[in-house]
Design a protein around this motif. Sequence first.
Motif, PDB file in Angstrom:
ATOM      1  N   LYS A  88      83.121  21.199  -3.918  1.00 14.60           N
ATOM      2  CA  LYS A  88      82.281  20.101  -4.385  1.00 14.60           C
ATOM      3  C   LYS A  88      80.809  20.485  -4.321  1.00 14.60           C
ATOM      4  O   LYS A  88      80.027  20.204  -5.240  1.00 14.60           O
ATOM      5  N   LYS A  89      80.404  21.150  -3.233  1.00 15.39           N
ATOM      6  CA  LYS A  89      79.022  21.586  -3.064  1.00 15.39           C
ATOM      7  C   LYS A  89      78.645  22.589  -4.146  1.00 15.39           C
ATOM      8  O   LYS A  89      77.536  22.541  -4.688  1.00 15.39           O
ATOM      9  N   GLU A  90      79.593  23.484  -4.446  1.00 20.78           N
ATOM     10  CA  GLU A  90      79.348  24.494  -5.480  1.00 20.78           C
ATOM     11  C   GLU A  90      79.167  23.818  -6.851  1.00 20.78           C
ATOM     12  O   GLU A  90      78.270  24.188  -7.620  1.00 20.78           O
ATOM     13  N   GLU A  91      79.986  22.811  -7.143  1.00 18.93           N
ATOM     14  CA  GLU A  91      79.876  22.094  -8.420  1.00 18.93           C
ATOM     15  C   GLU A  91      78.550  21.358  -8.518  1.00 18.93           C
ATOM     16  O   GLU A  91      77.895  21.364  -9.577  1.00 18.93           O
ATOM     17  N   GLU A  92      78.130  20.736  -7.403  1.00 16.09           N
ATOM     18  CA  GLU A  92      76.840  20.027  -7.410  1.00 16.09           C
ATOM     19  C   GLU A  92      75.692  21.007  -7.629  1.00 16.09           C
ATOM     20  O   GLU A  92      74.731  20.702  -8.335  1.00 16.09           O
ATOM     21  N   LYS A  93      75.782  22.176  -7.031  1.00 10.59           N
ATOM     22  CA  LYS A  93      74.729  23.182  -7.194  1.00 10.59           C
ATOM     23  C   LYS A  93      74.650  23.642  -8.648  1.00 10.59           C
ATOM     24  O   LYS A  93      73.551  23.798  -9.213  1.00 10.59           O
ATOM     25  N   LYS A  94      75.848  23.849  -9.249  1.00 10.29           N
ATOM     26  CA  LYS A  94      75.858  24.263 -10.655  1.00 10.29           C
ATOM     27  C   LYS A  94      75.281  23.160 -11.539  1.00 10.29           C
ATOM     28  O   LYS A  94      74.526  23.443 -12.482  1.00 10.29           O
ATOM     29  N   LYS A 153      73.042  20.927 -10.677  1.00 15.24           N
ATOM     30  CA  LYS A 153      71.602  20.904 -10.450  1.00 15.24           C
ATOM     31  C   LYS A 153      70.912  22.006 -11.245  1.00 15.24           C
ATOM     32  O   LYS A 153      69.860  21.793 -11.847  1.00 15.24           O
ATOM     33  N   ASP A 154      71.513  23.208 -11.186  1.00 16.38           N
ATOM     34  CA  ASP A 154      70.939  24.340 -11.914  1.00 16.38           C
ATOM     35  C   ASP A 154      70.931  24.056 -13.419  1.00 16.38           C
ATOM     36  O   ASP A 154      69.957  24.376 -14.126  1.00 16.38           O
TER      37      ASP A 154
END
Length: 178
Positions: free
Chosen positions: A155-161, A163-164
Amino acid sequence: MPKGGRKGSYKGRARTYTSPEEIDAQMKAEKERKKQEQEAEEAGGAAQNDTAEEKLPASGSEDSDDEHSDRRRAGMEGLIEIENPNRVAQKCKKVTQIELDEPQQLSRREREEIEKQKAKERYMKMHLAGKTDQAKADLARLAIIKKQREDAARKKEEEKKAKDAAAAARGMKSLSMK
């Protein structure tokens, strides 16, 4: 003021002191008595040496019996002869006489302690192998935690993507506006 005032000792007696003449007389009498004892010992010691020389040719077994009887008669035993049926003489064992082959008899507490230790070791082996109920519950709990952490990381990885991607989209808008 001490008890009894000036009357003297509180114990009720008048003190008596020995005169120097009496002390000298006592000392002289004691010295004479010691001299007489020493002379008697010297005369008796010579006689004892003669009797000791006569005993030397005799057999040694008699002497050893006398020594043992003297040892046995020491203290109150010499005065009163009693046979105690409950008294067991201490037997000294030599190292060669001790038998190490026969198993030692353990007390009940020692046996129980050893059984407890063995049971604990068996349980720990089964627990490490994952065969006990507690081990199964621990493994299930660990699997759930591991799954939750993986989901959180994903989930954190998806949110980071996301945001980017949003930042990149803003960057494109700002470049296109210029």
